[in-house]
Design a protein around this motif. Structure first.
Motif, PDB file in Angstrom:
ATOM      1  N   MET A   1      -3.019   0.594  -5.273  1.00  0.00           N
ATOM      2  CA  MET A   1      -3.570  -0.726  -5.451  1.00  0.00           C
ATOM      3  C   MET A   1      -5.189  -0.743  -5.203  1.00  0.00           C
ATOM      4  SD  MET A   1      -1.161  -2.663  -6.996  1.00  0.00           S
ATOM      5  CE  MET A   1       0.094  -2.254  -5.736  1.00  0.00           C
ATOM      6  N   ALA A   2      -5.808  -1.134  -6.008  1.00  0.00           N
ATOM      7  CA  ALA A   2      -7.364  -1.222  -5.708  1.00  0.00           C
ATOM      8  C   ALA A   2      -7.413  -2.719  -4.835  1.00  0.00           C
ATOM      9  CB  ALA A   2      -8.243  -1.323  -6.780  1.00  0.00           C
ATOM     10  N   ALA A   3      -6.744  -3.571  -5.121  1.00  0.00           N
ATOM     11  CA  ALA A   3      -7.004  -5.071  -4.702  1.00  0.00           C
ATOM     12  C   ALA A   3      -6.010  -5.996  -5.145  1.00  0.00           C
ATOM     13  CB  ALA A   3      -8.369  -5.647  -4.947  1.00  0.00           C
ATOM     14  N   SER A   4      -5.677  -6.741  -4.163  1.00  0.00           N
ATOM     15  CA  SER A   4      -4.827  -8.066  -4.558  1.00  0.00           C
ATOM     16  C   SER A   4      -5.407  -9.060  -4.086  1.00  0.00           C
ATOM     17  CB  SER A   4      -3.512  -7.845  -3.984  1.00  0.00           C
ATOM     18  OG  SER A   4      -2.741  -6.568  -4.335  1.00  0.00           O
TER      19      SER A   4
ATOM     20  N   TYR B   1      -6.891   8.343  -5.231  1.00  0.00           N
ATOM     21  CA  TYR B   1      -5.845   7.624  -4.371  1.00  0.00           C
ATOM     22  C   TYR B   1      -5.409   6.610  -5.215  1.00  0.00           C
ATOM     23  CZ  TYR B   1      -7.480   9.903  -0.013  1.00  0.00           C
ATOM     24  OH  TYR B   1      -7.715  10.996   0.778  1.00  0.00           O
TER      25      TYR B   1
ATOM     26  N   GLY C   1      -8.970   1.672  -2.528  1.00  0.00           N
ATOM     27  CA  GLY C   1      -9.966   1.786  -3.806  1.00  0.00           C
ATOM     28  C   GLY C   1     -11.108   0.918  -3.680  1.00  0.00           C
ATOM     29  N   ILE C   2     -11.372   0.288  -2.639  1.00  0.00           N
ATOM     30  CA  ILE C   2     -12.509  -0.917  -2.203  1.00  0.00           C
ATOM     31  C   ILE C   2     -13.834   0.059  -1.796  1.00  0.00           C
ATOM     32  CG2 ILE C   2     -13.237  -2.921  -1.293  1.00  0.00           C
ATOM     33  CD1 ILE C   2     -11.394  -3.459  -3.553  1.00  0.00           C
TER      34      ILE C   2
ATOM     35  N   PHE D   1      -7.741 -11.694  -0.004  1.00  0.00           N
ATOM     36  CA  PHE D   1      -8.287 -10.853  -0.797  1.00  0.00           C
ATOM     37  C   PHE D   1      -7.699  -9.551   0.006  1.00  0.00           C
ATOM     38  CE2 PHE D   1     -12.251  -8.063  -1.886  1.00  0.00           C
ATOM     39  CZ  PHE D   1     -11.295  -7.350  -2.693  1.00  0.00           C
ATOM     40  N   ASP D   2      -6.526  -8.952  -0.539  1.00  0.00           N
ATOM     41  CA  ASP D   2      -5.890  -7.717   0.196  1.00  0.00           C
ATOM     42  C   ASP D   2      -6.610  -6.281  -0.500  1.00  0.00           C
ATOM     43  OD1 ASP D   2      -4.030  -9.474   1.417  1.00  0.00           O
ATOM     44  OD2 ASP D   2      -2.521  -8.294   0.351  1.00  0.00           O
TER      45      ASP D   2
ATOM     46  N   HIS E   1      -7.562  -2.365  -0.444  1.00  0.00           N
ATOM     47  CA  HIS E   1      -6.847  -1.099  -0.334  1.00  0.00           C
ATOM     48  C   HIS E   1      -7.878   0.075  -0.270  1.00  0.00           C
ATOM     49  CE1 HIS E   1      -2.818  -2.722  -0.994  1.00  0.00           C
ATOM     50  NE2 HIS E   1      -3.536  -3.618  -1.625  1.00  0.00           N
TER      51      HIS E   1
ATOM     52  N   ALA F   1      -3.431  11.188   6.004  1.00  0.00           N
ATOM     53  CA  ALA F   1      -4.748  10.935   6.212  1.00  0.00           C
ATOM     54  C   ALA F   1      -5.359   9.373   5.855  1.00  0.00           C
ATOM     55  CB  ALA F   1      -5.681  11.535   5.620  1.00  0.00           C
ATOM     56  N   CYS F   2      -4.801   8.833   4.777  1.00  0.00           N
ATOM     57  CA  CYS F   2      -4.869   7.563   4.119  1.00  0.00           C
ATOM     58  C   CYS F   2      -3.787   6.547   4.616  1.00  0.00           C
ATOM     59  CB  CYS F   2      -5.471   7.633   2.728  1.00  0.00           C
ATOM     60  SG  CYS F   2      -4.270   7.546   1.617  1.00  0.00           S
TER      61      CYS F   2
ATOM     62  N   SER G   1       0.662  -1.125   0.172  1.00  0.00           N
ATOM     63  CA  SER G   1      -0.086   0.219  -0.007  1.00  0.00           C
ATOM     64  C   SER G   1       0.864   1.273   0.076  1.00  0.00           C
ATOM     65  CB  SER G   1      -0.925   0.143   1.169  1.00  0.00           C
ATOM     66  OG  SER G   1      -1.511   1.190   1.113  1.00  0.00           O
TER      67      SER G   1
ATOM     68  N   ARG H   1      -8.521   6.939   8.152  1.00  0.00           N
ATOM     69  CA  ARG H   1      -8.485   5.773   7.461  1.00  0.00           C
ATOM     70  C   ARG H   1      -8.784   4.685   8.377  1.00  0.00           C
ATOM     71  NH1 ARG H   1      -4.411   2.278   3.607  1.00  0.00           N
ATOM     72  NH2 ARG H   1      -4.792   0.462   4.685  1.00  0.00           N
TER      73      ARG H   1
ATOM     74  N   ASN I   1      -7.715   6.449 -10.150  1.00  0.00           N
ATOM     75  CA  ASN I   1      -8.459   6.606  -8.723  1.00  0.00           C
ATOM     76  C   ASN I   1      -7.736   7.893  -8.084  1.00  0.00           C
ATOM     77  OD1 ASN I   1      -8.869   6.159  -6.115  1.00  0.00           O
ATOM     78  ND2 ASN I   1      -9.441   4.036  -6.523  1.00  0.00           N
TER      79      ASN I   1
ATOM     80  N   ARG J   1      -2.040   3.870   6.715  1.00  0.00           N
ATOM     81  CA  ARG J   1      -2.549   2.820   7.822  1.00  0.00           C
ATOM     82  C   ARG J   1      -2.099   3.287   9.195  1.00  0.00           C
ATOM     83  NH1 ARG J   1      -0.772  -3.189   6.769  1.00  0.00           N
ATOM     84  NH2 ARG J   1      -2.219  -2.908   4.938  1.00  0.00           N
ATOM     85  N   PRO J   2      -2.874   3.564  10.169  1.00  0.00           N
ATOM     86  CA  PRO J   2      -2.849   4.128  11.437  1.00  0.00           C
ATOM     87  C   PRO J   2      -1.633   3.575  12.142  1.00  0.00           C
ATOM     88  CG  PRO J   2      -4.951   3.233  11.501  1.00  0.00           C
ATOM     89  CD  PRO J   2      -4.383   3.037  10.091  1.00  0.00           C
ATOM     90  N   GLU J   3      -1.442   2.232  12.181  1.00  0.00           N
ATOM     91  CA  GLU J   3      -0.183   1.707  13.058  1.00  0.00           C
ATOM     92  C   GLU J   3       1.100   1.952  12.230  1.00  0.00           C
ATOM     93  OE1 GLU J   3      -2.251  -1.977  11.311  1.00  0.00           O
ATOM     94  OE2 GLU J   3      -2.758   0.255  11.606  1.00  0.00           O
TER      95      GLU J   3
ATOM     96  N   ASP K   1      -7.864  -2.026   9.968  1.00  0.00           N
ATOM     97  CA  ASP K   1      -6.855  -1.278  10.355  1.00  0.00           C
ATOM     98  C   ASP K   1      -6.695  -1.140  11.593  1.00  0.00           C
ATOM     99  OD1 ASP K   1      -6.070  -0.942   7.736  1.00  0.00           O
ATOM    100  OD2 ASP K   1      -6.840   1.119   7.415  1.00  0.00           O
TER     101      ASP K   1
ATOM    102  N   ARG L   1     -11.570   5.674   3.912  1.00  0.00           N
ATOM    103  CA  ARG L   1     -10.289   5.622   3.148  1.00  0.00           C
ATOM    104  C   ARG L   1      -9.531   6.891   3.772  1.00  0.00           C
ATOM    105  NH1 ARG L   1     -10.510  10.575   0.832  1.00  0.00           N
ATOM    106  NH2 ARG L   1     -11.787  11.042  -1.030  1.00  0.00           N
ATOM    107  N   GLY L   2      -9.867   7.683   4.519  1.00  0.00           N
ATOM    108  CA  GLY L   2      -9.347   8.710   5.354  1.00  0.00           C
ATOM    109  C   GLY L   2      -9.148   9.880   4.453  1.00  0.00           C
ATOM    110  N   GLY L   3      -9.236  11.044   5.256  1.00  0.00           N
ATOM    111  CA  GLY L   3      -9.134  12.172   4.736  1.00  0.00           C
ATOM    112  C   GLY L   3     -10.355  13.064   4.319  1.00  0.00           C
TER     113      GLY L   3
ATOM    114  N   PRO M   1     -12.864   6.134  -4.339  1.00  0.00           N
ATOM    115  CA  PRO M   1     -13.505   6.410  -3.219  1.00  0.00           C
ATOM    116  C   PRO M   1     -13.769   7.910  -2.840  1.00  0.00           C
ATOM    117  CG  PRO M   1     -11.265   5.981  -2.901  1.00  0.00           C
ATOM    118  CD  PRO M   1     -11.608   5.987  -4.453  1.00  0.00           C
TER     119      PRO M   1
END
Lengths: 140, 108
Positions: free
Chosen positions: A109-112, A106, B68-69, B63-64, B66, A8-9, A2, B45, A104, A11-13, B94, B32-34, A131
């Protein structure tokens, strides 16, 4: 994999605190960038994102059916269907499917999707959306 | 937020070797944050970043997700019915919260 473009977007940790950064600096690490600068870095381009997945290999076209509507009424949730031609046996199977949404807001990657073992003919439609707004509506 | 709600649709039983479709719908805002909420605060986020499905102890699907989902992500995938066992669905949010659900598949 990611790559958040704004704090803001992120990952918090995953974000080092200012204290941690200062401690690392005091320990002798040469830190040229502040955490804010690191998170405000330019978004990766499509080529960069593809390069991270392929690691130098040249991708070949074909073998995949990607079904996405040309026109959608509501961009908050767009159904995507992916079908890959593969015998899906132990020795010959699809391991990963990556979806990148280049336009997008943002650019990430949209998805893996990982198909790990014993799967039948793969058809995995996740719901990928730009989003911009939040939608509480069920995608189906 | 304790409104995690997952709906898993799959056949309860299948013949050995049959390909079954598993459909998973989750209720989650996937922030998604922001974004700015009604009070003008920035929403941090908070998304489900991974769904792992284990079938009879063996991981079959991951299924990872991000940013965009979409909210309330729906995913459908297929797998081959091999043996009678539990399918364990595990979502990672998260912040480290993990949600799990199980569904049983009987193979005849």
């Amino acid at each position: 994999m990611s790559s958040p473009i704004s704090s803001a977007c992120a990952r918090p940790e995953a974000r080092p605190s200012r204290r941690e950064v200062m401690a690392a600096g005091a320990a002798g690490f040469a830190l040229a960038i502040s955490p804010a600068a690191a998170y405000a870095a330019a978004p990766p381009t499509l080529a960069e994102l593809i390069g991270r997945i392929t690691e130098g290999a040249v991708p070949a076209r074909g073998g995949i059916v990607f079904d996405i509507p040309q026109l959608v009424e509501n961009g908050n949730s767009v159904d995507v269907a992916i079908q890959v031609e593969s015998p899906m046996t132990e020795s010959d199977h699809v391991r990963w499917i990556h979806v990148i949404a280049e336009k997008n807001p943002y650019p990430d990657m949209a998805a893996s999707i990982s198909v790990l073992a014993a799967a039948g003919p793969t058809s995995a439609p996740p719901c990928v959306s730009p989003p911009r707004k939040r939608s509480w509506r069920s995608p189906r | 937020m304790s409104t995690f709600n997952a709906r898993i649709t799959m056949p309860a039983e299948a013949k050995a070797g049959e390909i079954i479709e598993i459909r998973v719908l989750v209720r989650h805002p996937m922030d998604r944050g922001g974004q700015v909420d009604a009070e003008g605060r920035i929403v941090p986020r908070k998304i489900l970043n991974r769904l792992t499905v284990t079938y009879a102890g063996e991981p079959v699907f991951r299924f990872d997700m991000h940013t965009g989902i979409s909210a309330n992500p729906f995913v459908s995938f297929t797998t081959r019915a091999v043996e009678t066992g539990d399918l364990l669905f595990e979502w990672r949010e998260d912040g480290g919260v993990v949600f799990t659900r199980t569904a049983r598949l009987v193979v005849t």
